[in-house]
Scaffold this motif. Structure first.
Motif, PDB file in Angstrom:
ATOM      1  N   CYS A   1      34.430  46.571  81.688  1.00 48.55           N
ATOM      2  CA  CYS A   1      33.928  46.827  83.006  1.00 48.55           C
ATOM      3  C   CYS A   1      33.475  48.277  82.797  1.00 48.55           C
ATOM      4  O   CYS A   1      32.649  48.835  83.725  1.00 48.55           O
TER       5      CYS A   1
ATOM      6  N   ILE B   1      43.622  52.722  82.066  1.00 45.25           N
ATOM      7  CA  ILE B   1      42.359  52.457  82.618  1.00 45.25           C
ATOM      8  C   ILE B   1      41.547  53.779  82.387  1.00 45.25           C
ATOM      9  O   ILE B   1      40.360  53.678  81.762  1.00 45.25           O
TER      10      ILE B   1
ATOM     11  N   ARG C   1      42.716  46.003  77.071  1.00 42.23           N
ATOM     12  CA  ARG C   1      41.762  46.802  76.537  1.00 42.23           C
ATOM     13  C   ARG C   1      40.144  46.368  76.462  1.00 42.23           C
ATOM     14  O   ARG C   1      39.415  47.169  76.740  1.00 42.23           O
TER      15      ARG C   1
ATOM     16  N   ILE D   1      45.369  53.732  75.010  1.00 43.51           N
ATOM     17  CA  ILE D   1      45.283  52.293  75.972  1.00 43.51           C
ATOM     18  C   ILE D   1      46.609  51.333  75.690  1.00 43.51           C
ATOM     19  O   ILE D   1      47.185  50.944  76.685  1.00 43.51           O
TER      20      ILE D   1
ATOM     21  N   GLY E   1      40.764  53.949  78.616  1.00 46.38           N
ATOM     22  CA  GLY E   1      39.769  52.943  78.396  1.00 46.38           C
ATOM     23  C   GLY E   1      38.307  53.287  78.677  1.00 46.38           C
ATOM     24  O   GLY E   1      37.458  52.955  77.998  1.00 46.38           O
TER      25      GLY E   1
ATOM     26  N   ILE F   1      38.985  46.490  80.270  1.00 46.05           N
ATOM     27  CA  ILE F   1      38.694  47.881  80.719  1.00 46.05           C
ATOM     28  C   ILE F   1      37.304  48.329  80.239  1.00 46.05           C
ATOM     29  O   ILE F   1      36.384  48.805  80.964  1.00 46.05           O
ATOM     30  N   THR F   2      37.260  48.007  78.654  1.00 49.36           N
ATOM     31  CA  THR F   2      36.028  48.860  78.188  1.00 49.36           C
ATOM     32  C   THR F   2      34.787  47.668  78.796  1.00 49.36           C
ATOM     33  O   THR F   2      33.647  48.443  78.597  1.00 49.36           O
TER      34      THR F   2
END
Length: 358
Positions: A138, A249, A132, A67, A252, A135-136
């Protein structure tokens, strides 16, 4: 280097190493009962399935490192690193996040210092660190939606657990709104200036009150401005060239799903692979609860949600407890040595950098 400076450097290394070791002992002591309980449950598991955690965990940490480094590589800001170096930095970061009782802040300070030799500024490291988590988070929401849809299709949600669906929906809305607010503030220099002024003034006022006026200016406006504007420039670059976000993304999302896979492998080793949807929903809500109270509430919240979704309390507790102990053990065993090796190189200049970034 003078003898005095050498002694100073050795002294600081020793203190930092000792402090870290004490923190590890504290974490083990805090979780000793859980460790004993997990060992007792090992006889109930299929060891061949449980062994899958080794490659799964290694690949998960590799994804975490990617990431950061895939983003830096896309911007051409990073020095080329090997897969081994990438994995090692990721293991160090994971260790710091677990060992230092400061939530993600300890990890942010450490990764900012650690990524500097690879070409990242403090603002860039902060942007990547926040990226990071965005992304995680979401990806977590995506997992939760998939799990809810699957449970509704197969009528697997007990009537007593319908409230979980509503809580999860509200949580998703709140998280998305929070991310949107952060992006809106970070997208404008004027809003950043307002935020920097407000947060600096408020922090200095609060610390002054707590310390009875002994500490008045712990935050300096020019440092906060530089820090936030660095992150702002990275955000603007990412918005202008969205391609540089593609790889982070993807990595992630993989990292987030592998976090879930850790629990699922443990559940499968206990003979219950069908618990995947409950694990996905429980982990999403538990992680939010854990962000508020780092010790214990994450696991308690996750197990509680799983029970509300129809999982027997003993089974939910066993899956969550065993996974926590396994992850905790692997974190210490895999990251402590690399962390120690890195801080063994710390000199006076590096010490100041870590303190400033933290």
């Amino acid at each position: 280097m003078s003898e005095k400076k050498k002694k100073f450097r050795v002294s600081f290394r020793t203190i930092l190493s000792l402090a870290t070791f004490i923190l590890i002992l504290f974490v083990i002591y805090k979780n000793f009962a859980d460790i004993q309980e997990a060992i007792r449950h090992l006889s109930e598991t299929n060891i061949l399935i449980l062994i899958l955690l080794v490659p799964e965990q290694l690949f998960m940490y590799f994804c975490c490192g990617q990431i950061f480094f895939s983003y830096m590589a896309a911007k051409k800001d990073a020095k080329k690193v090997s897969a081994w170096t990438l994995m090692r930095v990721s293991l160090e970061l994971n260790f710091v996040n677990h060992a230092v009782p400061a939530g993600g802040l300890g990890g942010l300070g450490y990764i900012t210092w650690r990524l500097k030799p690879f070409g990242a500024t403090a603002g860039q490291s902060s942007f990547m660190y926040v990226l990071r988590y965005i992304i995680t988070i979401c990806a977590n929401q995506l997992q939760t939606i998939i799990a809810i849809i699957a449970m509704l299709i197969f009528s697997a949600v007990p009537s007593s657990g319908l409230w979980v669906i509503w809580v999860t929906a509200l949580l998703s809305v709140g998280i998305i709104a929070g991310i949107a607010i952060v992006v809106v503030i970070a997208s404008s220099k004027k809003r950043i200036e307002w935020f920097a002024k407000t947060i600096t003034k408020f922090t200095n006022w609060l610390v002054g009150k707590i310390t009875f006026g002994n500490k008045k200016n712990v935050l300096k406006r020019e440092i906060v401005d530089k820090y936030l504007f660095d992150a702002h420039e990275d955000l603007m670059t990412a918005r202008r060239n969205k391609k540089i976000l593609f790889q982070p993304i993807v990595w992630g999302i993989l990292y987030s799903f592998l976090e879930i896979a850790t629990y699922w492998i443990v559940a499968a080793s206990l003979g219950h692979p069908e618990l995947l949807p409950q694990i996905m929903i429980g982990e999403a809500i538990g992680s939010v609860m854990g962000a508020i109270v780092p010790y214990g509430l994450y696991e308690l919240g996750m197990a509680g949600i799983m029970v509300s979704l129809g999982v027997p309390i003993a089974l939910a507790g066993t899956v969550v407890l065993m996974t926590r102990v396994i992850v905790l053990s692997s974190t210490i065993l895999s990251g402590y040595g690399f962390y120690q090796h890195s801080i063994s190189k710390i000199g006076r200049k590096e010490r100041a950098e870590i303190e400033n970034e933290s």
